[in-house]
Scaffold this motif. Sequence first.
Motif, PDB file in Angstrom:
ATOM      1  N   MET A   1       0.735  -1.359  -0.075  1.00 35.50           N
ATOM      2  CA  MET A   1      -0.134  -0.006   0.010  1.00 35.50           C
ATOM      3  C   MET A   1       0.797   1.125   0.010  1.00 35.50           C
ATOM      4  O   MET A   1       0.568   2.189  -0.878  1.00 35.50           O
ATOM      5  N   THR A   2       2.037   1.196   0.674  1.00 38.16           N
ATOM      6  CA  THR A   2       3.055   2.594   0.704  1.00 38.16           C
ATOM      7  C   THR A   2       3.461   2.601  -0.530  1.00 38.16           C
ATOM      8  O   THR A   2       3.494   3.779  -0.950  1.00 38.16           O
ATOM      9  N   LEU A   3       3.977   1.673  -0.988  1.00 41.79           N
ATOM     10  CA  LEU A   3       4.688   1.785  -2.346  1.00 41.79           C
ATOM     11  C   LEU A   3       3.481   2.119  -3.426  1.00 41.79           C
ATOM     12  O   LEU A   3       3.881   2.963  -4.323  1.00 41.79           O
ATOM     13  N   TYR A   4       2.508   1.766  -3.313  1.00 40.83           N
ATOM     14  CA  TYR A   4       1.332   2.300  -4.293  1.00 40.83           C
ATOM     15  C   TYR A   4       0.981   3.646  -4.101  1.00 40.83           C
ATOM     16  O   TYR A   4       0.920   4.212  -5.182  1.00 40.83           O
ATOM     17  N   GLN A   5       0.862   4.012  -2.919  1.00 41.58           N
ATOM     18  CA  GLN A   5       0.377   5.247  -2.744  1.00 41.58           C
ATOM     19  C   GLN A   5       1.613   6.401  -3.231  1.00 41.58           C
ATOM     20  O   GLN A   5       1.263   7.548  -3.647  1.00 41.58           O
ATOM     21  N   ALA A   6       2.832   5.738  -3.063  1.00 41.31           N
ATOM     22  CA  ALA A   6       4.002   6.682  -3.490  1.00 41.31           C
ATOM     23  C   ALA A   6       4.176   6.359  -5.099  1.00 41.31           C
ATOM     24  O   ALA A   6       5.301   6.802  -5.396  1.00 41.31           O
ATOM     25  N   ASP A   7       3.514   5.590  -5.777  1.00 37.50           N
ATOM     26  CA  ASP A   7       3.428   5.389  -7.109  1.00 37.50           C
ATOM     27  C   ASP A   7       4.860   4.704  -7.458  1.00 37.50           C
ATOM     28  O   ASP A   7       5.294   4.712  -8.467  1.00 37.50           O
TER      29      ASP A   7
END
Length: 412
Positions: free
Chosen positions: A353-359
Motif C-alpha cells: 500500500m505504501t509503495l502504491y500510494q507513492a507510485d
Amino acid sequence: MAATVNIRRDVRDSFYRYKMPVLLTKIEGKGNGIKTVFPNMADVARALNRPASYPTKYFGCELGAQATFNDDTERYIVNGAHDQNRMRELLDGFIDRFVLCQSCKNPETELLVSRDGYITADCKACGYHGDIDMRHKLTTFISKNPPKKAGKKGKKGAAGADSIAGQPGQVDGVEDEDNDDDELTRKIREGAEKVMTEEEAARLIAEREKADDWAEEDTSPEAMARRMAALGVSADSSLLAGDGDDDDEAAGPYGEFAAWVSEQKGQDANGLSAAELYKEADARGVTKKPHRLLPVLFPALFDEKVNAELPKYLPVLAKLNTSEKTVKALGGGIEKLVEAYPDTIKAVPKILMTLYQADVMDEDAIRHFATHVSKKYVSKDLSKKVRKAADPILQWLDEADSEEEDEESESE
C-alpha cells in the motif's frame, strides 16, 4: 482513493512514469441549479503541477459555463451537468495545451508569466523554453493569476506522500536513469552535498582510523558470508569474489553494498539518510543495474520495523525502480525481507500500500506481484505464502475499481 492513469492517456505503457488520479465528477443540484463538482480536482492538479483553478477554468471556457473554485475548501465546480468521459477528454486538452512540453511531450514544465502578461513554458526534462499559445481564453486568467513558485521542499504529491521524483504525477518510478535533471536527482544531490559539508572532517578521521584498523578487520570469505547471512542472502566465496552472473544479485559489489548498508544500520539505526544511501550506491556503481541491487538492498535496509522505515527511503526506491524488470526485482526484495524476517509477512499488505500510494509500484505491478508465484528469489512455498499475504491489497484494489465503475455509471 481514485485509480491512477497516465498523464498522457495516449501512452499505453503501464510503467509510464507520469501518473495522475482519474478525474472524478459528481452531479449536484436540480434544474437551473444543477452543477458538476470535481471531488479530486486538487489531487489531479497537484499531479500536473498546476493550480487546480486552471483546469477548472479551462473547463468553463471550453463549455461556455461558469466555473467557480475555492482553494481553501478544495471545491471546484462547473455549472451544468456534464458527462464524466467528456470532462476527461477536456482535461486531456488542457494537459496538451498547458502541461506537456511542445518539444519532448513530457509534463515536466513550469509556466512563467512575464511582466507584459506573456506565458512561457520551461521544460525541466529537455530544456525547451517556448511560448504558450495566447489565443485561448484561459491565458488571460493565467496572466492575472500566475502560478506560485514552489518552495524548495516541494508540495505533497497526488498520492498524499512527498512527491517522490518531484516531477508532475511522479509519485513513480523513474524510467530515464540517465536524466540528471529530474527533481529526485536534484534533491538527492542537495542532500548529499549537505552530508558532505557536515561530515567532511569526520570522514577524514574515519578514513585514517580505517587505515589503522585495516589489519584488524576480518575480510575473509567466512566473515563476509556471516554478514550476508544476516541479510537472508546466500553467499559463498565465489560470489563475494567477483561480479557474478546477471541472475545472482548477491554477487560482488551488490552483496558488498548490502553488507555495508546492514552494518551502517546496525551502528546507527537513524543515521543513514536517503541521500547518503543513494550517494554511496552511486559511488560504488551499483545503481547502474538496479534490478540486481533491489533484491539484496530491501532486506539489508529493513527489518521487522519496515513499515516505520519504508517512507524514509521511498525516494531511493523510486529512483531505482526504472522498468518492468526492476519492479519485479523490488517484489523479490519484499520476498527476501520475509525470508530474513518471517514476522514481516504480516506487513506485506501495508508495504504494498505504501509503495502504491507513492507510485513506486502501480496497480498493474502490484496485481502481477500478488498473483504470480516465482522461485527466482526465494523458495516456491515461501513465494506462495507472500502472495497469499498480499490478498488484502488485491481486495482493496478490486473494491476501488468497483466504486469507480459505480460512480461512472451514476454519472452516465
